[in-house]
Design an enzyme around this catalytic site. Structure first.
Site, mmCIF file in Angstrom:
data_model
loop_
_atom_site.group_PDB
_atom_site.id
_atom_site.type_symbol
_atom_site.label_atom_id
_atom_site.label_comp_id
_atom_site.label_asym_id
_atom_site.label_seq_id
_atom_site.Cartn_x
_atom_site.Cartn_y
_atom_site.Cartn_z
ATOM 1 C CD1 TRP A 169 28.581 52.339 -0.732
ATOM 2 C CD2 TRP A 169 29.549 52.213 1.272
ATOM 3 N NE1 TRP A 169 27.723 51.650 0.101
ATOM 4 C CE2 TRP A 169 28.287 51.559 1.342
ATOM 5 C CE3 TRP A 169 30.346 52.264 2.421
ATOM 6 C CZ2 TRP A 169 27.810 50.960 2.512
ATOM 7 C CZ3 TRP A 169 29.868 51.661 3.583
ATOM 8 C CH2 TRP A 169 28.620 51.020 3.624
ATOM 9 C CG ASP B 112 36.899 51.577 -3.943
ATOM 10 O OD1 ASP B 112 37.345 50.600 -4.574
ATOM 11 O OD2 ASP B 112 35.841 51.547 -3.291
ATOM 12 C CE1 TYR C 256 29.854 50.667 -3.308
ATOM 13 C CE2 TYR C 256 31.660 52.127 -3.879
ATOM 14 C CZ TYR C 256 31.190 51.008 -3.231
ATOM 15 O OH TYR C 256 32.070 50.225 -2.503
ATOM 16 C CB SER D 119 34.861 43.009 -2.733
ATOM 17 O OG SER D 119 34.488 43.768 -1.594
ATOM 18 C CD GLN E 27 37.182 47.673 -1.944
ATOM 19 O OE1 GLN E 27 36.110 48.243 -1.837
ATOM 20 N NE2 GLN E 27 38.014 47.922 -2.936
ATOM 21 C CD1 TRP F 173 35.478 46.717 2.245
ATOM 22 C CD2 TRP F 173 33.830 47.792 3.317
ATOM 23 N NE1 TRP F 173 34.525 45.797 2.588
ATOM 24 C CE2 TRP F 173 33.503 46.425 3.241
ATOM 25 C CE3 TRP F 173 32.941 48.672 3.934
ATOM 26 C CZ2 TRP F 173 32.324 45.895 3.769
ATOM 27 C CZ3 TRP F 173 31.761 48.156 4.462
ATOM 28 C CH2 TRP F 173 31.461 46.784 4.375
ATOM 29 C CB ALA G 189 33.134 50.691 12.416
ATOM 30 N NE ARG H 162 28.812 57.231 6.435
ATOM 31 C CZ ARG H 162 29.826 56.600 5.845
ATOM 32 N NH1 ARG H 162 29.886 55.282 5.881
ATOM 33 N NH2 ARG H 162 30.772 57.273 5.233
#
Length: 323
Positions: A21, A49, A54, A154, A180, A209, A213, A230
């Site tokens: 991701w 994963d 994505y 999830s 998830q 996941w 954070a 990011r």
């Protein structure tokens, strides 16, 4: 590497896994993805994963190409995908878990990956507009047809997971075996409180996941959003408000001396904190460079050093910034 059973299933996954991701397509091309996956595999990671949504499918394509170039035996790794948001604006192919969408989505993922089957498939979010029974039957049929091995959810509520499990139990269908959720020092309540009964009652496993954070717990955002991170990526503008969250950045400043006390990076400390929870089957990590993969894997060495007293201090430092 430590390997943990995926809930009550017989499948064993690496306690630390590697996810795509944000990074795949946005920061990693096939070459860099291959190098990061190789570094993870060298550390013992066997779970990789992914999700249909994505990078609008490109993440699965890149991971599939990397797997072919790496040439690993299929029985040596576990791959996942997740379905809900879809890749089109079609009313039956967007934000849904209806049977038509799910049976088509698995075929699309298999094609992009270039695989005969996917080990783990997830319902990426709950769908209030599709009967749960329809979704459970569709996931069961995907597994029965040999296109996936296990299914889960999830970010579903405990009640939603239990409802799906009970439908599967009643009709002798494949049950959801894993969830998830997000889990980190700032996001704890669902994993530690809401799901508490599900671990024993249903044998639920977790592949969690965002242990950092969204990067906050790496410490690199305490003085703002650095260029090239990011937080500056196109399409991830929504992250900027989270990364500027002052109560959480204040908590990160309190955590920094604790990491120094343990003798590790803040990232390693945060990942190790997630590992200490035995209900977590695997903590999904991310990285944009092989060296970052290697550093994250060192959290395995840090986890045994987290005494109950130190865990209390870590959690106290985050008080007021937890949900």
């Amino acid at each position: 590497m430590e390997y943990r059973r995926l809930g009550r299933s017989g499948l064993k996954v690496s306690a630390l896994s590697f996810g795509s991701w944000v990074t795949y397509s946005n920061q990693l091309d096939t070459k860099l993805a291959r190098e990061c996956m190789a570094a993870a595999r060298d550390a013992g990671v066997n779970f990789f994963d992914n999700a249909e949504t994505y990078a609008a499918g490109a993440s699965e394509t890149i991971m599939g190409a990397a797997l072919r170039e790496l040439g690993w035996a299929r029985e040596h790794y576990v791959v996942s995908s997740k379905f809900f948001w879809g890749l089109s604006d079609d009313p039956n192919g967007k934000n849904t878990l209806n049977r038509k969408y799910l049976l088509g989505a698995i075929d699309g993922s298999l094609k992009r990956f270039g695989l005969d089957y996917i080990d783990l498939i997830y319902c990426h979010r709950p769908d209030p507009n599709t009967p749960v029974e329809e979704t459970v039957w569709a996931m069961h049929d995907i597994i029965n047809r040999g296109k996936a091995l296990y299914w889960g959810t999830s970010e579903w509520s405990a009640d939603e997971i239990r409802a799906a499990w009970e439908i599967a139990e009643r009709h002798h269908l494949h049950k959801p075996v894993m969830e998830q959720p997000q889990y980190n020092l700032f996001v704890r309540k669902r994993v530690e409180q809401e799901y508490r009964r599900l671990y024993e009652d249903l044998g639920l496993g977790l592949t969690t996941w965002s242990p950092l954070a969204s990067g906050l717990l790496s410490g690199k955002y305490v003085d703002g959003i650095p260029a090239g991170s990011r937080g500056t990526l196109k399409g991830y503008e929504w992250l900027q408000e989270r990364l500027r969250d002052e109560p959480r950045n204040a908590a990160v400043r309190k955590l920094l001396p604790l990491a120094q006390e343990v003798g590790c990076s803040l990232s390693q400390l945060a990942i190790a904190w997630c590992l200490r929870n035995r209900n977590v089957s695997s903590v999904i990590t991310g990285a944009s460079r092989p060296a970052q993969v290697v550093e994250n894997m060192k959290a395995l060495e840090v986890a045994p050093r987290l005494t109950p007293e130190l865990v209390d201090r870590l959690q106290a430092a985050c008080e007021g910034a937890v949900n």
